[in-house]
Write an enzyme that holds these catalytic residues in place. Sequence first.
Site, PDB file in Angstrom:
ATOM      1  N   ASN A 133      42.290 -21.588 -51.789  1.00  0.00           N
ATOM      2  CA  ASN A 133      41.497 -20.379 -51.584  1.00  0.00           C
ATOM      3  C   ASN A 133      41.451 -19.513 -52.835  1.00  0.00           C
ATOM      4  OD1 ASN A 133      40.719 -20.793 -48.893  1.00  0.00           O
ATOM      5  ND2 ASN A 133      42.630 -19.948 -48.106  1.00  0.00           N
ATOM      6  N   ILE A 170      48.770 -28.151 -44.554  1.00  0.00           N
ATOM      7  CA  ILE A 170      48.094 -28.520 -45.796  1.00  0.00           C
ATOM      8  C   ILE A 170      48.855 -27.906 -46.967  1.00  0.00           C
ATOM      9  CG2 ILE A 170      45.939 -28.362 -47.104  1.00  0.00           C
ATOM     10  CD1 ILE A 170      44.446 -28.234 -44.457  1.00  0.00           C
ATOM     11  N   MET A 203       0.837  -1.202   0.000  1.00  0.00           N
ATOM     12  CA  MET A 203       0.000   0.000   0.000  1.00  0.00           C
ATOM     13  C   MET A 203       0.872   1.252   0.000  1.00  0.00           C
ATOM     14  SD  MET A 203      -2.835  -1.495  -0.138  1.00  0.00           S
ATOM     15  CE  MET A 203      -3.957  -0.110   0.044  1.00  0.00           C
ATOM     16  N   GLU A 241      46.413 -22.964 -41.906  1.00  0.00           N
ATOM     17  CA  GLU A 241      46.330 -24.357 -42.351  1.00  0.00           C
ATOM     18  C   GLU A 241      47.310 -25.257 -41.611  1.00  0.00           C
ATOM     19  OE1 GLU A 241      49.137 -22.260 -45.290  1.00  0.00           O
ATOM     20  OE2 GLU A 241      47.403 -21.774 -44.035  1.00  0.00           O
TER      21      GLU A 241
END
Length: 457
Positions: A338, A331, A55, A373
């Site tokens: 790419n 790699i 209240m 890689e």
Amino acid sequence: MSARILVVDDVPANVKLLEARLSAEYFDVMTAANGAEALAISRRAECDIILLDVMMPDMDGFEVCRRLKTDPATHHIPVVMVTALDSPADRNRGLEAGADDFLTKPVSDVVLIARVRSLTRLKMMTDELRMRAITSLEIGMQAPERSAVADTGKGGRILLVDDRQSSYERLATILAAEHTVDVEPNPTEALFHAAEGNYDLLIVSLDLNNFDGLRLCSQARSLERTRHVPILAIADPENSTRLLRGLEIGVNDYLLRPIDKTELLARARTQIRRRRYTDHLRDNVQNSIEMAITDALTGLHNRRYMETHLATLAEQASTRGKPLALMILDIDYFKSINDNYGHDAGDDVLREFAVRVRKSIRGIDLACRYGGEEFVIVMPETDLHVAGMVAERLRRSIAGEPFAIHKGAKRIEVTISIGLTTLERKGESVADVLKRADTALYRAKHDGRNRVVSQAA
């Protein structure tokens, strides 16, 4: 246990009374005279728990609680309504607004302090998880606050432990309107049932025949698989003292018989919402940890993890007098992949390469993406001869089958070069081992690529 308690009440006498009670227990007390002030303090994250009167002029406690619980910045702050209103309708209205508890004035000091301490423990645990989860936001993971605010708390899995048939049949019927409910009338089986059931909430009667319900709650808190499952205790009014003890040992909430249907559902929803929120926080923390040590593209460990873990493996090998092999893989002509087929094709190759690496090594071996890689594989308890056989097998698995790119539309040939060495001298630095493997890799590439070159210490 120190915590910052915000007391919200427009009657100065009420504020002073609560402030005195809480300060005597060494809590830090803040005050607010109206709802707007309370909301502002809460948004600045200046409080841990809110004791809220209902209240008040301008904005009553129900509306303040509703705003707190629908704001992602404040929804996790526990709210206890402390009011002279004592009708079931008022209590349920407060719980529906999101209040964690609803205490009717005059509140005994024992009940008030027990509840505040219980919620303090809960808030501190949640804050720790939220702080740990900050990293997950920085790496782009979704924060759980908005989903927590939208969560209805329905659809949970509840285990009800009660050995009085008339009681558990009524409770199960009420809960089944919103949740999936399992009943366990045998308290000696309840802990096993709870551990296996992946529940969102345990509801435990403290008035079990020939069994201590509080002991069951304590055991649930000590068991890893049920430690974070919220517990709602139910007891007869004359057992209120045991309920307070329950709050001390980890019970999250409680109800006194006779059980009001609406209040039971509201308290169950509150606990289930909180469980889902903290589970989401824990998941974010775990995911952020995994992302911090994992390469996102390949799923292998990243260089940061390798550098830390390799030092540990090398130290263990030296201490135990066991060999440790290390190879660096590169790699061949990856830049041309790419350039000729696009970076998407390069990513396809890297992902498939990681899959073939995993198939070629043991579970105890450590495979990492070193950068670009280049990859590193560390093999504990492996000498140079055996490591050479593994490296050759891996080389053949890469060269023996073309790699699919562009979603399988094209296949290309890929080969790798491998430099291999071992840790053989006790106390040899990890940097020296990596340098020796890198020198062997250079020789493999210089001699024509698609080959394994070993270099002993």
